[in-house]
Design a protein around this motif. Sequence first.
Motif, short mmCIF file in Angstrom:
data_model
loop_
_atom_site.label_atom_id
_atom_site.label_comp_id
_atom_site.label_asym_id
_atom_site.label_seq_id
_atom_site.Cartn_x
_atom_site.Cartn_y
_atom_site.Cartn_z
N UNK A 153 77.63 65.39 39.17
CA UNK A 153 78.98 65.75 39.61
C UNK A 153 78.87 66.70 40.79
N UNK A 154 79.69 66.47 41.81
CA UNK A 154 79.71 67.37 42.95
C UNK A 154 81.16 67.65 43.30
N UNK A 155 81.51 68.93 43.38
CA UNK A 155 82.91 69.29 43.64
C UNK A 155 83.29 68.96 45.07
N UNK A 156 84.58 69.03 45.36
CA UNK A 156 85.02 68.90 46.74
C UNK A 156 84.41 70.04 47.54
N UNK A 157 84.12 69.78 48.81
CA UNK A 157 83.56 70.84 49.65
C UNK A 157 84.71 71.54 50.39
N UNK A 158 84.91 72.85 50.11
CA UNK A 158 85.98 73.57 50.80
C UNK A 158 85.78 73.54 52.32
N UNK A 159 86.89 73.51 53.06
CA UNK A 159 86.80 73.43 54.52
C UNK A 159 85.97 74.58 55.10
N UNK A 160 86.13 75.79 54.53
CA UNK A 160 85.36 76.93 55.06
C UNK A 160 83.85 76.71 54.95
N UNK A 161 83.43 75.92 53.95
CA UNK A 161 82.00 75.66 53.77
C UNK A 161 81.48 74.62 54.77
N UNK A 162 82.42 73.92 55.41
CA UNK A 162 82.02 72.98 56.46
C UNK A 162 82.00 73.70 57.81
N UNK A 163 82.94 74.65 57.96
CA UNK A 163 83.11 75.34 59.24
C UNK A 163 82.11 76.46 59.46
N UNK A 164 81.75 77.15 58.39
CA UNK A 164 80.88 78.33 58.54
C UNK A 164 79.56 78.15 57.81
N UNK A 165 78.53 78.80 58.34
CA UNK A 165 77.21 78.70 57.68
C UNK A 165 77.29 79.17 56.22
N UNK A 166 76.59 78.45 55.36
CA UNK A 166 76.70 78.73 53.91
C UNK A 166 75.35 79.06 53.28
N UNK A 167 75.45 79.79 52.16
CA UNK A 167 74.28 79.96 51.30
C UNK A 167 74.50 79.08 50.07
N UNK A 168 73.41 78.57 49.52
CA UNK A 168 73.49 77.69 48.37
C UNK A 168 72.42 78.09 47.35
#
Lengths: 136, 306
Positions: free
Chosen positions: B25-40
Amino acid sequence: MAIHIDNIRNYILKQENNSKVQSMPFRILADCDAPVSKYFETGVKVQEDETQKASFRGYPLRGKTVELPEGYIGVVLHESIAPVSDKEERKFHVTNKFKTLTYWNWDKAPSKNDKIIQALDWIDVAEALHSPITEE
Amino acid sequence: MQKIDDLETLRSFLASKDNTVNNVYFSDVPQVCKDFPCILGIDEAGRGPVLGPMVYGTAFCPLNEATLPDSLGCADSKALNEESRDVIFSKICANRKMGWGVEVIAPNSICNSMLSRQKYSLNQVSMDAAINLIKMALKGGVNLSHVYVDTVGPPEKYQAYLKSLFPNVGVTVAKKADSTFPIVSAASICAKVTRDYALKGWGFGEGLQAGHEEFGSGYPGDPNTKKFLQNYRDPVFGYPHLVRFSWSTASEALKEAYHVDWEENEEVIPIGNTSITEFFKMTKNRGARSLHDFFTTRCLSRKVEF
């Protein structure tokens, strides 16, 4: 040594149902009924290429269902008294018949090199060797 | 794809899936996580138990929101109790700046791997799951800057391997990362909650009527788990698909079941070292004909003398 099979013809004529025969890549050191449909068949998954996957005690199995050649029938035999020596006469009776059988390999895709498939070659060879010669 | 946004939808998602195979299962990806560099972060739950799935979890959020998991209460997940994990999980689901995902690795697929011909270890299974989650994040458009992975094994080799697979992403693999990095702690909570619900709601394909109270936590030391392995043993098939047969606890318990001899696949091919004089010897059993190779290679033998 001779082998007698009781009542084979009657049995086959009388029986309408085919039994489900599966050949496993192991031997269970017991002689008893087993809940096959409950524990095994519920886990069988048919693949796109019509082969099957299942597990036994966590071991991955790959299987295939084969039809017996036209004109042949499979029978399951039971021997009530096991022979003491290999010189003795042996007596079997038919308990079930089958038209298809499913064989399973331990983690190996079914192929034409599998023993059961190869053993069925004999039927063609026997046909060629032993069928009556007709004058043409 | 069913959406999971709280504990109830998690429960129904798990109930709707075939629990003898892996489910992701993978949740929807929030727009902010597409626009800005993320940590995972990535962590696992349920590695040790003899029952139920092992779950790999991931959680991610923008780098400039790095305190977010901390503010949701994602501290050292091992120190949290079940209730607070459930609460935090619901908060993660509801949060608009965080995404998450899980891979539920079926007990059956764990033992199939470990009991395959070319034994595939639990570590390899784990690594595959972690890699799959990172790939899914990238595919979903997450702007990945850095990945933090918890490991039980030696971190150095694992880290180098992940770096080689994802050269554009920073990678940190560390032991006990879930207590060091809040984003890993968040991943750990997603994994642990999913694992708990998967086990509690386990539906037996075999039709067994045992409930969670009966089989317990699945840890080998749990008295209920021990009792379950004693009481629900079939002498032929052993156990239902809930059980990891490849665990020593299970194989010990199976010594009470019927013994199984697996077919030996190695054929012994005799090496021809016959001395030449052998051929001139008188033998008594001249009459005994041996079968042609055609028959022996096909396991055919003659049962009746003609």
